[in-house]
Design a protein around this motif. Structure first.
Motif, short mmCIF file in Angstrom:
data_model
loop_
_atom_site.label_atom_id
_atom_site.label_comp_id
_atom_site.label_asym_id
_atom_site.label_seq_id
_atom_site.Cartn_x
_atom_site.Cartn_y
_atom_site.Cartn_z
N ASP A 11 30.35 19.21 -69.37
CA ASP A 11 30.21 18.53 -70.04
C ASP A 11 31.15 17.79 -71.29
OD1 ASP A 11 30.88 20.76 -71.34
OD2 ASP A 11 29.09 22.65 -71.35
N ASP A 12 30.72 17.49 -71.95
CA ASP A 12 31.58 17.37 -73.64
C ASP A 12 32.15 18.32 -73.66
OD1 ASP A 12 31.07 14.34 -73.14
OD2 ASP A 12 29.41 14.76 -74.45
N ASP A 13 31.56 19.36 -73.60
CA ASP A 13 32.81 20.68 -74.27
C ASP A 13 33.58 21.12 -73.46
OD1 ASP A 13 31.74 20.91 -76.74
OD2 ASP A 13 29.88 22.34 -75.70
N GLU A 14 33.61 20.63 -72.34
CA GLU A 14 35.04 20.72 -71.16
C GLU A 14 35.82 19.87 -71.85
OE1 GLU A 14 35.36 21.79 -66.76
OE2 GLU A 14 34.08 20.49 -67.15
N TRP A 15 35.40 18.63 -71.72
CA TRP A 15 37.02 18.49 -72.23
C TRP A 15 37.20 18.15 -73.04
CZ3 TRP A 15 36.95 14.19 -75.84
CH2 TRP A 15 36.31 14.02 -75.98
N ALA B 164 43.00 16.10 -66.96
CA ALA B 164 43.12 14.45 -67.41
C ALA B 164 41.84 13.91 -68.38
CB ALA B 164 43.48 13.93 -66.35
N VAL B 165 42.62 13.26 -69.01
CA VAL B 165 41.43 13.23 -70.59
C VAL B 165 42.63 11.76 -70.56
CG1 VAL B 165 40.40 13.27 -72.44
CG2 VAL B 165 40.48 15.36 -70.71
N GLN B 166 41.17 10.56 -70.46
CA GLN B 166 41.50 9.40 -70.90
C GLN B 166 40.38 8.45 -71.56
OE1 GLN B 166 41.87 7.72 -67.86
NE2 GLN B 166 43.30 7.44 -66.96
N LEU B 167 41.04 8.65 -73.06
CA LEU B 167 40.29 8.27 -74.61
C LEU B 167 40.13 6.48 -74.02
CD1 LEU B 167 41.03 10.88 -76.80
CD2 LEU B 167 39.29 11.41 -75.71
N ARG B 168 39.86 6.00 -74.09
CA ARG B 168 39.14 4.35 -75.04
C ARG B 168 38.93 4.25 -76.45
NH1 ARG B 168 37.22 -0.27 -71.64
NH2 ARG B 168 36.18 -1.67 -73.63
N CYS B 169 39.87 3.67 -76.67
CA CYS B 169 39.96 4.19 -78.02
C CYS B 169 39.48 2.43 -78.48
CB CYS B 169 40.69 3.94 -78.91
SG CYS B 169 40.82 6.19 -78.14
N HIS B 170 39.25 1.85 -80.15
CA HIS B 170 39.25 0.73 -80.94
C HIS B 170 40.74 1.42 -81.85
CE1 HIS B 170 38.18 -2.38 -83.69
NE2 HIS B 170 38.57 -2.68 -82.78
N ARG C 60 44.84 4.78 -86.65
CA ARG C 60 42.98 5.67 -86.77
C ARG C 60 42.71 5.24 -85.57
NH1 ARG C 60 39.53 5.98 -91.83
NH2 ARG C 60 38.71 7.50 -90.63
N LEU C 61 42.45 5.58 -84.09
CA LEU C 61 42.06 5.04 -82.90
C LEU C 61 40.16 5.67 -83.12
CD1 LEU C 61 45.02 6.50 -80.82
CD2 LEU C 61 43.91 4.53 -81.68
N GLU C 62 39.73 4.93 -82.76
CA GLU C 62 38.32 4.90 -82.61
C GLU C 62 37.41 5.51 -81.50
OE1 GLU C 62 33.20 3.53 -83.75
OE2 GLU C 62 35.33 2.30 -84.12
N VAL C 63 37.42 6.71 -80.70
CA VAL C 63 36.93 6.54 -79.39
C VAL C 63 35.45 6.60 -79.23
CG1 VAL C 63 36.88 8.37 -77.52
CG2 VAL C 63 38.76 9.40 -79.28
N THR C 64 35.53 5.06 -78.34
CA THR C 64 34.20 4.57 -77.90
C THR C 64 33.72 4.81 -76.31
OG1 THR C 64 35.48 2.78 -77.07
CG2 THR C 64 34.62 2.52 -79.31
N GLY C 65 34.79 5.69 -75.73
CA GLY C 65 34.76 6.12 -74.52
C GLY C 65 35.36 7.36 -73.80
N VAL C 66 35.32 7.74 -72.23
CA VAL C 66 35.50 9.23 -72.34
C VAL C 66 35.16 9.38 -70.58
CG1 VAL C 66 36.24 11.61 -72.60
CG2 VAL C 66 35.81 10.15 -74.59
#
Length: 213
Positions: A11-15, A110-116, A164-170
């Motif tokens: 779930d999202d809590d794990e990452w 590993a966590v990859q954050l796609r950001c704007h 400031r990096l707005e996270v748009t995908g994980v």
């Protein structure tokens, strides 16, 4: 990054929980045509409560060559990897086969954050951003707060630019023998405990948490 179903976060809590204790990564920004991406190692502070997926704040020196590429394309990727270990083949061998036929592998989180990305140049906003970062890394205090035009940090604000990096995908991955049998996972856990090398304890904790050993 390939993520098999057995390596995906439950779930999202794990990452989010894992990222909460990992605050150094590499920011990848698209380079100009014909050039490779810019990759910048950096500390950052992640705030899961801001936006749909969270927000990352950080800053870099004004002369950094990354800025022109970032302004041309604000879509970036922040990559964080840790708890990685090498797993020898015999540890992974099937119980019914010879140990030397086991296939070696890597374990890692590993966590990859796609950001704007939004560049911050306003002195007041930069001071707020810096205070958020210092508050993350020094929750018990010990440093003066930054304020535009005020000592001791006000005159230094012109030398940096904030981000400031707005996270748009994980995309997240916890590769810890998710498709192996309990017997094999137990053998790997024993091997990690006996080897006791760098990051072995962290990898074993993931193995236990996700594999139920």
């Amino acid at each position: 990054m390939l993520v098999h179903p057995w390596d995906a976060p439950r779930d999202d809590d794990e990452w989010r929980d894992w990222l909460g204790s990992h605050d150094f990564g590499q920011l990848a920004v698209n380079g100009p045509p014909g050039e490779p991406p810019h990759v910048q190692p950096l500390h950052f502070a992640f705030d899961a409560a801001r936006g749909a997926h969270g927000e990352v704040v950080t800053h870099l020196a004004r002369p950094n060559p990354l800025w022109s590429a970032l302004e041309a394309d604000p879509v970036v990727l922040l990559s964080v990897v840790d708890d990685y270990v090498y797993v020898p083949g015999p540890w992974q061998a099937a119980p019914e086969g010879p140990p030397e036929h086991g296939v070696p592998t890597s374990f890692y989180a590993a966590v990859q954050l796609r950001c704007h990305a939004r560049v911050v140049d306003d002195p007041g906003e930069k001071a707020d951003l810096l205070n958020r970062q210092v508050g993350h890394f020094q929750p018990d205090g010990g440093s003066a707060r930054a304020a535009a035009g005020e000592a001791p940090y006000g005159r230094l604000l012109s030398g940096i630019r904030g981000l400031r990096l707005e996270v748009t995908g994980v995309r997240a991955k916890f590769k810890y023998a998710g498709k192996r049998t309990e017997e094999v996972r137990d053998r790997i856990a024993v091997g990690l405990a006996e080897r006791a090398g760098p990051r072995d304890a962290g990898a074993r904790a993931h193995l236990a948490r996700r594999g139920g050993i």
